[in-house]
Scaffold this motif. Sequence first.
Motif, short mmCIF file in Angstrom:
data_model
loop_
_atom_site.label_atom_id
_atom_site.label_comp_id
_atom_site.label_asym_id
_atom_site.label_seq_id
_atom_site.Cartn_x
_atom_site.Cartn_y
_atom_site.Cartn_z
N ILE A 19 1.02 -0.98 0.02
CA ILE A 19 -0.04 -0.20 -0.16
C ILE A 19 1.02 1.23 0.01
CG2 ILE A 19 -1.75 1.22 1.38
CD1 ILE A 19 -2.79 -1.41 2.19
N PHE A 20 0.78 2.07 -0.92
CA PHE A 20 1.32 3.17 -1.12
C PHE A 20 1.11 4.15 0.24
CE2 PHE A 20 1.51 7.64 -2.63
CZ PHE A 20 3.14 7.82 -2.75
N SER A 21 -0.23 4.28 0.51
CA SER A 21 -0.72 5.30 1.39
C SER A 21 -2.25 5.01 1.76
CB SER A 21 -0.71 6.80 0.90
OG SER A 21 -1.30 7.69 1.87
N ILE A 22 -2.37 5.16 3.04
CA ILE A 22 -3.61 5.09 3.83
C ILE A 22 -3.94 6.36 4.64
CG2 ILE A 22 -3.57 2.63 4.17
CD1 ILE A 22 -3.22 3.17 7.16
N ASN A 43 -7.61 11.23 13.00
CA ASN A 43 -7.22 10.63 11.79
C ASN A 43 -5.85 10.67 11.51
OD1 ASN A 43 -6.33 13.33 10.24
ND2 ASN A 43 -8.40 13.86 10.57
N VAL A 44 -5.28 9.76 10.58
CA VAL A 44 -3.78 9.48 10.39
C VAL A 44 -3.52 9.22 8.83
CG1 VAL A 44 -3.64 7.16 11.03
CG2 VAL A 44 -1.75 8.52 11.31
N VAL A 45 -2.62 9.77 8.18
CA VAL A 45 -1.98 9.35 7.02
C VAL A 45 -0.74 8.56 7.11
CG1 VAL A 45 -1.09 10.12 4.93
CG2 VAL A 45 -3.02 11.51 5.99
N TYR A 46 -0.53 7.43 6.71
CA TYR A 46 0.57 6.46 6.83
C TYR A 46 0.77 6.02 5.63
CZ TYR A 46 3.65 3.53 9.32
OH TYR A 46 4.82 2.89 10.05
N ASN A 47 2.27 6.13 5.38
CA ASN A 47 2.86 5.62 3.68
C ASN A 47 3.54 4.57 3.99
OD1 ASN A 47 1.63 8.07 2.56
ND2 ASN A 47 3.44 9.31 3.53
N LYS A 48 3.52 3.74 2.63
CA LYS A 48 4.54 2.74 2.41
C LYS A 48 4.15 1.73 3.54
CE LYS A 48 7.71 5.21 0.04
NZ LYS A 48 9.15 5.71 -0.20
N VAL A 49 2.97 1.01 3.26
CA VAL A 49 2.61 -0.36 4.30
C VAL A 49 2.84 -1.56 3.48
CG1 VAL A 49 0.67 -1.64 5.72
CG2 VAL A 49 0.88 1.11 5.42
N PRO A 50 4.06 -2.20 3.65
CA PRO A 50 4.36 -3.41 2.87
C PRO A 50 3.18 -4.53 2.89
CG PRO A 50 6.26 -2.78 4.16
CD PRO A 50 4.99 -2.15 4.90
N ASP A 51 2.81 -5.39 2.18
CA ASP A 51 1.74 -6.28 1.98
C ASP A 51 2.17 -7.38 3.04
OD1 ASP A 51 -0.39 -8.01 1.23
OD2 ASP A 51 0.68 -9.12 -0.18
N LYS A 52 1.15 -8.11 3.96
CA LYS A 52 1.36 -8.77 4.87
C LYS A 52 2.16 -8.52 6.05
CE LYS A 52 0.92 -12.84 1.73
NZ LYS A 52 0.68 -12.26 0.53
N PHE A 75 -13.40 5.14 8.86
CA PHE A 75 -13.31 5.43 7.32
C PHE A 75 -11.88 5.07 6.87
CE2 PHE A 75 -12.04 8.31 4.08
CZ PHE A 75 -13.12 8.08 3.05
N LEU A 76 -11.76 4.67 5.89
CA LEU A 76 -10.25 4.38 5.34
C LEU A 76 -10.36 4.59 3.82
CD1 LEU A 76 -7.84 2.89 6.15
CD2 LEU A 76 -8.51 0.66 5.15
N ASN A 77 -9.01 5.24 3.38
CA ASN A 77 -8.94 5.36 1.94
C ASN A 77 -7.62 5.09 1.72
OD1 ASN A 77 -7.37 7.24 -0.26
ND2 ASN A 77 -9.52 7.30 -0.65
N VAL A 78 -7.67 3.86 0.66
CA VAL A 78 -6.33 3.18 0.47
C VAL A 78 -5.66 3.58 -0.89
CG1 VAL A 78 -5.34 0.88 0.09
CG2 VAL A 78 -6.73 1.36 1.97
N ILE A 79 -4.42 3.94 -1.00
CA ILE A 79 -4.04 3.90 -2.28
C ILE A 79 -3.02 2.91 -2.48
CG2 ILE A 79 -2.64 5.35 -4.19
CD1 ILE A 79 -3.66 7.76 -2.59
N THR A 80 -3.20 1.88 -3.63
CA THR A 80 -2.28 0.73 -3.57
C THR A 80 -0.89 1.13 -4.50
OG1 THR A 80 -3.31 -0.03 -5.91
CG2 THR A 80 -4.18 -0.96 -3.72
N GLU A 81 0.07 0.29 -4.25
CA GLU A 81 1.28 0.81 -5.02
C GLU A 81 1.11 0.79 -6.52
OE1 GLU A 81 5.57 -0.71 -3.76
OE2 GLU A 81 4.58 -2.05 -4.65
N SER A 82 0.27 0.06 -7.08
CA SER A 82 -0.34 -0.04 -8.59
C SER A 82 -1.10 1.07 -8.75
CB SER A 82 -0.77 -1.18 -8.87
OG SER A 82 -2.04 -1.54 -8.49
N GLY A 83 -1.57 2.17 -7.92
CA GLY A 83 -2.19 3.37 -7.93
C GLY A 83 -3.63 3.37 -8.09
N LYS A 84 -4.29 1.99 -7.49
CA LYS A 84 -5.79 2.10 -7.32
C LYS A 84 -5.98 2.69 -6.30
CE LYS A 84 -5.78 -1.89 -10.32
NZ LYS A 84 -5.55 -3.44 -10.31
#
Length: 133
Positions: A19-22, A43-52, A75-84
Amino acid sequence: MAKKCIGEVSFENYWGENIFSIYLGYHMADIYDSFGSSRYSRNVVYNKVPDKTRIDNIMWFVYELDAPASYNYWFLNVITESGKVYTTKSGFYCSITDADDEKVVLGVNGESENLYVHYSSSSDCSTKMKRNL
């Protein structure tokens, strides 16, 4: 009389990719007016969360026990590493009880595209995440 408590949130990524960002949001409110009666917002923004992986103590939150109109909204907003980009619906609540300790685990599952909320004793909750185009 309501008892105010402080809890800790951990976050798990089982999306199937990094995950690129949450953006994780929380507030406590009444069930019939979740935004008008909102209190104790965090609320919190957290970047670069590896899978698993699991990030402990990513955020703290205030909650009430023995209060008749006190619900925990997430509430959660996720941006994946592939940009989704994926987002939960607004108004999703899953409340902690006095049977739980002060810890909660929020996580994402990419296979089901869900956000799940796990407490130590009370029932778990989940909600579908919607892909933003």
